[in-house]
Design a protein around this motif. Structure first.
Motif, short mmCIF file in Angstrom:
data_model
loop_
_atom_site.label_atom_id
_atom_site.label_comp_id
_atom_site.label_asym_id
_atom_site.label_seq_id
_atom_site.Cartn_x
_atom_site.Cartn_y
_atom_site.Cartn_z
N SER A 1 117.32 15.38 -12.14
CA SER A 1 116.53 16.02 -11.65
C SER A 1 115.31 16.97 -12.49
O SER A 1 115.31 17.44 -12.95
CB SER A 1 117.48 16.72 -10.50
OG SER A 1 117.91 16.00 -9.92
N GLY A 2 114.11 17.35 -11.48
CA GLY A 2 112.86 18.48 -12.36
C GLY A 2 112.00 17.20 -13.03
O GLY A 2 112.18 16.08 -12.00
N VAL A 3 111.59 17.71 -13.78
CA VAL A 3 109.94 17.54 -13.93
C VAL A 3 110.28 16.19 -15.05
O VAL A 3 110.79 16.91 -16.14
CB VAL A 3 108.83 18.17 -14.59
CG1 VAL A 3 108.01 17.19 -15.23
CG2 VAL A 3 108.55 19.02 -13.52
N TRP A 4 109.99 14.89 -15.17
CA TRP A 4 110.77 14.11 -15.87
C TRP A 4 109.30 13.09 -15.98
O TRP A 4 108.19 12.44 -14.94
CB TRP A 4 111.83 13.15 -15.51
CG TRP A 4 112.88 13.40 -15.77
CD1 TRP A 4 113.32 14.77 -14.60
CD2 TRP A 4 113.90 13.23 -17.04
NE1 TRP A 4 115.14 14.59 -15.50
CE2 TRP A 4 114.71 14.32 -16.02
CE3 TRP A 4 114.10 12.46 -17.78
CZ2 TRP A 4 116.11 14.34 -17.00
CZ3 TRP A 4 115.53 12.78 -18.35
CH2 TRP A 4 116.84 13.58 -18.05
N GLY A 5 108.89 13.04 -17.27
CA GLY A 5 107.81 11.95 -17.56
C GLY A 5 106.21 12.04 -16.38
O GLY A 5 105.86 10.98 -15.92
N VAL B 1 107.98 25.29 -24.69
CA VAL B 1 108.34 25.81 -23.35
C VAL B 1 109.66 26.25 -23.11
O VAL B 1 110.96 25.74 -23.78
CB VAL B 1 107.61 25.28 -22.52
CG1 VAL B 1 106.03 25.44 -22.30
CG2 VAL B 1 108.46 24.37 -22.08
N GLU B 2 110.06 27.30 -21.83
CA GLU B 2 111.10 26.87 -21.56
C GLU B 2 112.06 26.47 -20.56
O GLU B 2 111.04 25.79 -20.02
CB GLU B 2 111.89 28.46 -21.05
CG GLU B 2 111.22 29.87 -20.81
CD GLU B 2 112.05 30.44 -22.69
OE1 GLU B 2 113.50 29.92 -22.50
OE2 GLU B 2 111.68 30.94 -23.67
N PRO B 3 113.05 25.84 -20.89
CA PRO B 3 113.22 24.09 -20.24
C PRO B 3 113.40 24.50 -18.51
O PRO B 3 113.56 23.69 -18.22
CB PRO B 3 115.60 24.24 -20.33
CG PRO B 3 115.26 25.27 -21.76
CD PRO B 3 113.84 26.10 -22.04
N TYR B 4 113.95 26.05 -18.49
CA TYR B 4 113.85 25.95 -16.35
C TYR B 4 112.47 25.03 -16.52
O TYR B 4 112.30 25.07 -15.11
CB TYR B 4 114.09 27.39 -16.41
CG TYR B 4 113.18 28.53 -16.99
CD1 TYR B 4 112.09 28.77 -16.10
CD2 TYR B 4 113.05 28.89 -17.89
CE1 TYR B 4 111.08 29.97 -16.21
CE2 TYR B 4 112.20 29.81 -18.54
CZ TYR B 4 110.95 30.11 -17.51
OH TYR B 4 109.98 30.84 -17.82
N GLU C 1 114.09 21.48 -11.19
CA GLU C 1 114.05 21.39 -10.27
C GLU C 1 113.35 22.59 -8.64
O GLU C 1 112.78 22.20 -8.22
CB GLU C 1 114.13 20.49 -9.34
CG GLU C 1 116.17 20.63 -8.84
CD GLU C 1 116.79 19.45 -7.95
OE1 GLU C 1 115.66 18.56 -6.85
OE2 GLU C 1 117.62 19.09 -8.73
N THR C 2 114.13 23.20 -9.36
CA THR C 2 114.33 24.75 -8.85
C THR C 2 113.41 26.08 -9.77
O THR C 2 113.48 26.34 -9.19
CB THR C 2 115.64 25.40 -9.29
OG1 THR C 2 115.74 25.48 -10.64
CG2 THR C 2 116.66 24.90 -8.50
N ALA C 3 112.69 24.96 -10.16
CA ALA C 3 111.49 26.02 -10.56
C ALA C 3 110.45 26.43 -9.86
O ALA C 3 110.02 25.81 -9.25
CB ALA C 3 110.36 24.96 -12.87
N ARG C 4 109.92 27.89 -10.37
CA ARG C 4 108.63 28.14 -9.32
C ARG C 4 107.57 27.17 -9.05
O ARG C 4 107.12 26.01 -10.51
CB ARG C 4 108.13 30.01 -9.44
CG ARG C 4 109.27 30.31 -9.25
CD ARG C 4 108.16 31.66 -9.85
NE ARG C 4 108.15 31.61 -11.27
CZ ARG C 4 107.57 32.75 -12.27
NH1 ARG C 4 107.32 33.08 -11.51
NH2 ARG C 4 106.91 32.38 -13.32
N ALA C 5 106.33 26.53 -8.49
CA ALA C 5 105.57 25.60 -8.59
C ALA C 5 104.67 26.09 -9.31
O ALA C 5 103.94 25.29 -10.31
CB ALA C 5 104.93 25.70 -6.62
N LYS C 6 104.35 27.09 -10.17
CA LYS C 6 103.49 27.76 -11.52
C LYS C 6 103.87 26.70 -12.03
O LYS C 6 102.32 26.45 -12.64
CB LYS C 6 102.99 28.79 -10.57
CG LYS C 6 102.10 29.74 -12.16
CD LYS C 6 101.73 30.99 -12.64
CE LYS C 6 102.75 30.91 -13.71
NZ LYS C 6 102.62 32.54 -13.66
N ASP C 7 104.95 27.05 -13.14
CA ASP C 7 105.90 26.66 -13.92
C ASP C 7 105.95 25.21 -13.90
O ASP C 7 105.99 24.18 -14.87
CB ASP C 7 107.05 27.72 -13.51
CG ASP C 7 106.80 28.59 -14.18
OD1 ASP C 7 106.09 29.57 -14.86
OD2 ASP C 7 108.21 29.57 -14.28
#
Length: 78
Positions: A53-57, A13-16, A20-26
């Motif tokens: 920040s972002g998705v972790w675990g 997958v793409e790192p973005y 945390e700024t990724a679209r809700a779907k992503d």
């Protein structure tokens, strides 16, 4: 941040998607990837430790704190 042996590393997958700024779907897709990952607990611990920040675990973090995140129901895991 992808851990060696983690599902996110194997998902190509793409790192973005994990940002945390990724679209809700992503973000929901990133959370679904974490859902069955054997490294989720250590990944979350690292994210909180490094003030990530972002998705972790399987959680969405902002500066190391867990935020409320969108449901992953109905999102296919890669």
């Amino acid at each position: 941040m992808a851990f060696d042996g983690g599902r996110c590393r194997a998902a190509s997958v793409e790192p973005y998607w994990f940002d945390e700024t990724a679209r809700a779907k992503d973000q929901a897709r990133a959370l679904a990837i974490c859902d069955r990952c054997q490294l989720a607990e250590s990944c979350l611990a690292r994210g909180t430790r490094v003030m990530g920040s972002g998705v972790w675990g399987g959680e969405v973090l902002h500066e190391g704190r867990v935020l409320k995140h969108p449901s992953t129901r109905g999102v296919e895991s890669p």
